[in-house]
Write a protein that holds these residues in place. Structure first.
Motif, PDB file in Angstrom:
ATOM      1  N   THR A   5     -16.593  25.472  -0.496  1.00 14.85           N
ATOM      2  CA  THR A   5     -15.737  24.499   0.183  1.00 14.85           C
ATOM      3  C   THR A   5     -14.315  24.577  -0.345  1.00 14.85           C
ATOM      4  O   THR A   5     -13.353  24.673   0.424  1.00 14.85           O
ATOM      5  CB  THR A   5     -16.294  23.068  -0.009  1.00 14.85           C
ATOM      6  OG1 THR A   5     -17.595  23.012   0.540  1.00 14.85           O
ATOM      7  CG2 THR A   5     -15.404  22.035   0.656  1.00 14.85           C
ATOM      8  N   PHE A   6     -14.186  24.570  -1.664  1.00 15.83           N
ATOM      9  CA  PHE A   6     -12.855  24.622  -2.259  1.00 15.83           C
ATOM     10  C   PHE A   6     -12.175  25.961  -2.004  1.00 15.83           C
ATOM     11  O   PHE A   6     -10.972  26.002  -1.757  1.00 15.83           O
ATOM     12  CB  PHE A   6     -12.923  24.336  -3.760  1.00 15.83           C
ATOM     13  CG  PHE A   6     -13.314  22.928  -4.064  1.00 15.83           C
ATOM     14  CD1 PHE A   6     -12.474  21.873  -3.746  1.00 15.83           C
ATOM     15  CD2 PHE A   6     -14.529  22.648  -4.659  1.00 15.83           C
ATOM     16  CE1 PHE A   6     -12.832  20.566  -4.008  1.00 15.83           C
ATOM     17  CE2 PHE A   6     -14.895  21.339  -4.926  1.00 15.83           C
ATOM     18  CZ  PHE A   6     -14.048  20.301  -4.600  1.00 15.83           C
ATOM     19  N   ARG A  70     -18.838  16.927   9.364  1.00 15.21           N
ATOM     20  CA  ARG A  70     -18.593  15.821   8.420  1.00 15.21           C
ATOM     21  C   ARG A  70     -19.275  15.975   7.067  1.00 15.21           C
ATOM     22  O   ARG A  70     -18.721  15.585   6.041  1.00 15.21           O
ATOM     23  CB  ARG A  70     -19.057  14.503   9.035  1.00 15.21           C
ATOM     24  CG  ARG A  70     -18.203  14.060  10.164  1.00 15.21           C
ATOM     25  CD  ARG A  70     -18.727  12.768  10.723  1.00 15.21           C
ATOM     26  NE  ARG A  70     -17.682  12.164  11.526  1.00 15.21           N
ATOM     27  CZ  ARG A  70     -17.486  10.885  11.615  1.00 15.21           C
ATOM     28  NH1 ARG A  70     -18.276  10.046  10.994  1.00 15.21           N
ATOM     29  NH2 ARG A  70     -16.508  10.418  12.343  1.00 15.21           N
ATOM     30  N   GLN A  71     -20.464  16.509   7.045  1.00 14.30           N
ATOM     31  CA  GLN A  71     -21.273  16.491   5.813  1.00 14.30           C
ATOM     32  C   GLN A  71     -20.576  17.103   4.603  1.00 14.30           C
ATOM     33  O   GLN A  71     -20.564  16.482   3.536  1.00 14.30           O
ATOM     34  CB  GLN A  71     -22.633  17.157   6.056  1.00 14.30           C
ATOM     35  CG  GLN A  71     -23.606  16.935   4.909  1.00 14.30           C
ATOM     36  CD  GLN A  71     -23.889  15.459   4.663  1.00 14.30           C
ATOM     37  OE1 GLN A  71     -24.212  14.725   5.578  1.00 14.30           O
ATOM     38  NE2 GLN A  71     -23.761  15.025   3.421  1.00 14.30           N
ATOM     39  N   MET A  76     -18.015  16.171  -0.629  1.00  7.09           N
ATOM     40  CA  MET A  76     -16.850  16.293  -1.500  1.00  7.09           C
ATOM     41  C   MET A  76     -16.351  14.917  -1.928  1.00  7.09           C
ATOM     42  O   MET A  76     -15.994  14.707  -3.087  1.00  7.09           O
ATOM     43  CB  MET A  76     -15.730  17.061  -0.787  1.00  7.09           C
ATOM     44  CG  MET A  76     -14.590  17.407  -1.706  1.00  7.09           C
ATOM     45  SD  MET A  76     -13.178  18.274  -0.958  1.00  7.09           S
ATOM     46  CE  MET A  76     -13.803  19.029   0.490  1.00  7.09           C
ATOM     47  N   ASP A  77     -16.343  13.973  -1.010  1.00  4.30           N
ATOM     48  CA  ASP A  77     -15.901  12.618  -1.323  1.00  4.30           C
ATOM     49  C   ASP A  77     -16.815  11.987  -2.372  1.00  4.30           C
ATOM     50  O   ASP A  77     -16.332  11.361  -3.318  1.00  4.30           O
ATOM     51  CB  ASP A  77     -15.866  11.763  -0.057  1.00  4.30           C
ATOM     52  CG  ASP A  77     -15.315  10.382  -0.322  1.00  4.30           C
ATOM     53  OD1 ASP A  77     -14.193  10.277  -0.866  1.00  4.30           O
ATOM     54  OD2 ASP A  77     -16.009   9.398   0.018  1.00  4.30           O
ATOM     55  N   LEU A  80     -16.047  13.636  -5.710  1.00  7.30           N
ATOM     56  CA  LEU A  80     -14.767  13.176  -6.245  1.00  7.30           C
ATOM     57  C   LEU A  80     -14.813  11.717  -6.679  1.00  7.30           C
ATOM     58  O   LEU A  80     -14.061  11.308  -7.565  1.00  7.30           O
ATOM     59  CB  LEU A  80     -13.661  13.364  -5.202  1.00  7.30           C
ATOM     60  CG  LEU A  80     -13.235  14.800  -4.943  1.00  7.30           C
ATOM     61  CD1 LEU A  80     -12.332  14.870  -3.723  1.00  7.30           C
ATOM     62  CD2 LEU A  80     -12.552  15.394  -6.156  1.00  7.30           C
ATOM     63  N   ASN A  81     -15.692  10.936  -6.058  1.00  9.35           N
ATOM     64  CA  ASN A  81     -15.791   9.512  -6.381  1.00  9.35           C
ATOM     65  C   ASN A  81     -16.114   9.286  -7.857  1.00  9.35           C
ATOM     66  O   ASN A  81     -15.583   8.363  -8.472  1.00  9.35           O
ATOM     67  CB  ASN A  81     -16.819   8.827  -5.485  1.00  9.35           C
ATOM     68  CG  ASN A  81     -16.652   7.331  -5.496  1.00  9.35           C
ATOM     69  OD1 ASN A  81     -15.535   6.825  -5.504  1.00  9.35           O
ATOM     70  ND2 ASN A  81     -17.760   6.622  -5.505  1.00  9.35           N
ATOM     71  N   ALA A  82     -16.966  10.129  -8.421  1.00 10.52           N
ATOM     72  CA  ALA A  82     -17.292  10.001  -9.850  1.00 10.52           C
ATOM     73  C   ALA A  82     -16.027  10.171 -10.696  1.00 10.52           C
ATOM     74  O   ALA A  82     -15.821   9.448 -11.672  1.00 10.52           O
ATOM     75  CB  ALA A  82     -18.347  11.026 -10.244  1.00 10.52           C
ATOM     76  N   TYR A  83     -15.176  11.102 -10.318  1.00  9.11           N
ATOM     77  CA  TYR A  83     -13.931  11.330 -11.053  1.00  9.11           C
ATOM     78  C   TYR A  83     -12.940  10.198 -10.822  1.00  9.11           C
ATOM     79  O   TYR A  83     -12.203   9.819 -11.725  1.00  9.11           O
ATOM     80  CB  TYR A  83     -13.323  12.683 -10.674  1.00  9.11           C
ATOM     81  CG  TYR A  83     -14.175  13.819 -11.186  1.00  9.11           C
ATOM     82  CD1 TYR A  83     -14.055  14.269 -12.491  1.00  9.11           C
ATOM     83  CD2 TYR A  83     -15.125  14.410 -10.371  1.00  9.11           C
ATOM     84  CE1 TYR A  83     -14.850  15.283 -12.974  1.00  9.11           C
ATOM     85  CE2 TYR A  83     -15.934  15.436 -10.843  1.00  9.11           C
ATOM     86  CZ  TYR A  83     -15.791  15.870 -12.139  1.00  9.11           C
ATOM     87  OH  TYR A  83     -16.587  16.872 -12.615  1.00  9.11           O
TER      88      TYR A  83
END
Length: 112
Positions: A5-6, A70-71, A76-77, A80-83
């Motif tokens: 993805t990145f 969307r998945q 990814m969201d 990233l939420n943990a960070y």
């Protein structure tokens, strides 16, 4: 988190394509026109995004419409939420520390 993805999003034109597709499905021609790319270039970028699972292709008559899948973005969201939480906690701690320093530095000035 899948690094594919990145890797796919690291290329500026592919990121711009994703930004365009946020507002809805587009054809290769529409994407190429809006980004001022040649159609073969846009197709190559869309192929990479499709292989990474970031876009879906829907055939409508003789047109191929591309839209975001969307998945991977939801994954990814979540990753990233943990960070985000870690950084919010650290910023809160920094804010508390700076407030302590500020209130501590006021005391000696007031005592003089």
């Amino acid at each position: 988190m899948d690094t594919t993805t990145f890797s796919a999003l690291a290329e500026p034109n592919r990121l711009r394509i994703v930004e365009l597709l946020r507002s809805g499905p587009l054809t290769v021609g529409e994407i190429a026109e809006q980004l001022q790319l040649r159609q073969p270039q846009a197709s190559k970028h869309l192929k990479v995004l499709h292989e990474a699972g970031l876009v879906e292709v829907e055939a409508v008559a003789n047109r191929r419409n591309y839209k975001l899948h969307r998945q991977p973005f939801q994954d990814m969201d979540a990753w990233l939420n943990a960070y985000r939480r870690i950084w919010e906690e650290r910023f809160d701690s920094l804010n508390s520390y700076l407030q302590q320093l500020q209130s501590g530095s006021d005391k000696p000035n007031n005592e003089n």
